[in-house]
Design an enzyme around this catalytic site. Structure first.
Site, PDB file in Angstrom:
ATOM      1  N   LEU A 125       0.810  -0.788  -0.245  1.00 47.88           N
ATOM      2  CA  LEU A 125      -0.275   0.254  -0.529  1.00 47.88           C
ATOM      3  C   LEU A 125       0.790   1.051   0.128  1.00 47.88           C
ATOM      4  O   LEU A 125       2.022   1.512   0.873  1.00 47.88           O
ATOM      5  CB  LEU A 125      -1.136  -0.384   0.983  1.00 47.88           C
ATOM      6  CG  LEU A 125      -1.923  -0.616   1.352  1.00 47.88           C
ATOM      7  CD1 LEU A 125      -2.622  -0.840   2.640  1.00 47.88           C
ATOM      8  CD2 LEU A 125      -3.238  -0.413   0.109  1.00 47.88           C
ATOM      9  N   ASP A 126       0.672   2.494  -0.913  1.00 50.80           N
ATOM     10  CA  ASP A 126       1.312   3.606  -0.905  1.00 50.80           C
ATOM     11  C   ASP A 126       1.411   4.232   0.413  1.00 50.80           C
ATOM     12  O   ASP A 126       1.045   3.774   1.218  1.00 50.80           O
ATOM     13  CB  ASP A 126       1.347   3.685  -2.574  1.00 50.80           C
ATOM     14  CG  ASP A 126      -0.050   4.757  -2.595  1.00 50.80           C
ATOM     15  OD1 ASP A 126      -0.926   4.997  -1.528  1.00 50.80           O
ATOM     16  OD2 ASP A 126      -0.290   4.930  -3.059  1.00 50.80           O
ATOM     17  N   LEU A 127       2.633   5.808   0.530  1.00 54.82           N
ATOM     18  CA  LEU A 127       2.504   6.032   1.448  1.00 54.82           C
ATOM     19  C   LEU A 127       0.828   6.461   1.939  1.00 54.82           C
ATOM     20  O   LEU A 127       1.080   6.191   3.139  1.00 54.82           O
ATOM     21  CB  LEU A 127       3.807   7.520   0.531  1.00 54.82           C
ATOM     22  CG  LEU A 127       3.841   8.932   1.706  1.00 54.82           C
ATOM     23  CD1 LEU A 127       4.228   7.640   3.091  1.00 54.82           C
ATOM     24  CD2 LEU A 127       4.496   9.884   1.913  1.00 54.82           C
TER      25      LEU A 127
END
Length: 251
Positions: free
Chosen positions: A115-117
């Site tokens: 999951l990105d930032l």
């Protein structure tokens, strides 16, 4: 003749070293192959030159000169990832990572996908790199479901058309199920489901519809749900449930 079709007496003993390293949680199988190619892996004191090398029960495997423990039983955890963490073990930009925030009692784990930032929600963690790779493959067929808040004018017809797939900046994305849940002014909540989960796929696809994603929450990954797991909490999936839910060859 393949390994599977050889008589049992002629088959190599043990398992491929890349799979062994993945199950031991050292890395993914692909990264293990790169480590082998770089000369970082040894078997019984000899450098390994091919990922098809087999490891038997009494063999000693070294990575960068350090022994690798025999893989523990496969385990899987649910983690509620907060926004603001990157899904990597070491970030060159010095940003806080998921793995820095996990309880110290956990063994070394890797994530199933990322999951990105600024994304949040369910992230599966495992001590078995081979399992992580299996669950990431589109061929496994597991659907990832999200709640997505967007800013902009939502066109339900254009959302529905995503079920046929979309090509954006020359990249072909597979079918996406997307529907409007609620709308208030220029903000709306969508339900989104997909099977591939490429890098920033939902954000890119929504941008092609002139929608800006302002919040993205993964609520399920295959049969595993985020449920009421508190933000930042980790919970192990019972071994019985893991055996029941995983494809048979993965257990």
């Amino acid at each position: 003749m393949s390994e599977e079709t050889r008589p049992a007496s002629e088959r190599p003993v043990g398992e491929r070293i890349a799979k062994f390293l993945a199950r031991a949680g050292v890395s993914s199988r692909r990264d293990a192959e790169a480590m082998i190619a770089a000369g970082r892996v040894a078997l019984n004191g000899q450098a390994v030159s091919h990922p098809a090398t087999f490891v038997a029960a009494d063999d000693i495997v070294l990575v960068d000169g350090k022994p690798v423990a025999t893989p523990a039983r496969t385990r899987l955890w649910r983690y509620h990832k907060p926004s603001g963490l990157v899904t990597t073990h070491r970030d060159p930009e010095g940003r806080p990572t998921v793995f820095e925030k996990l309880p110290s009692a956990l063994p070394r784990v890797i994530s199933v996908g990322r999951l990105d930032l600024t994304s949040e929600g369910l992230l599966l963690l495992t001590n078995d790199g081979a399992l992580a790779r299996l669950l990431e493959l589109p061929a496994t067929g597991w659907i990832r479901r999200y709640r997505v808040r967007v800013h902009g004018a939502v066109d339900p017809a254009r959302l529905a058309a995503l079920a046929r797939g979309a090509t954006i900046a020359g990249v072909r994305y597979g079918p996406i199920e997307a529907g409007l849940d609620s709308r208030k002014g220029e903000n709306a909540w969508l339900s989104v489901a997909l099977r591939e989960g490429r890098n920033r796929e939902i954000r890119k696809v929504m941008a092609s519809l002139d929608l800006v994603v302002t919040r993205l929450i993964r609520i399920s990954y295959g049969p595993f749900q985020l449920g009421l797991l508190p933000r930042g909490a980790v919970e192990e999936i019972p071994a019985r449930v893991l055996r029941e839910q995983l494809p048979k060859p993965a257990v």
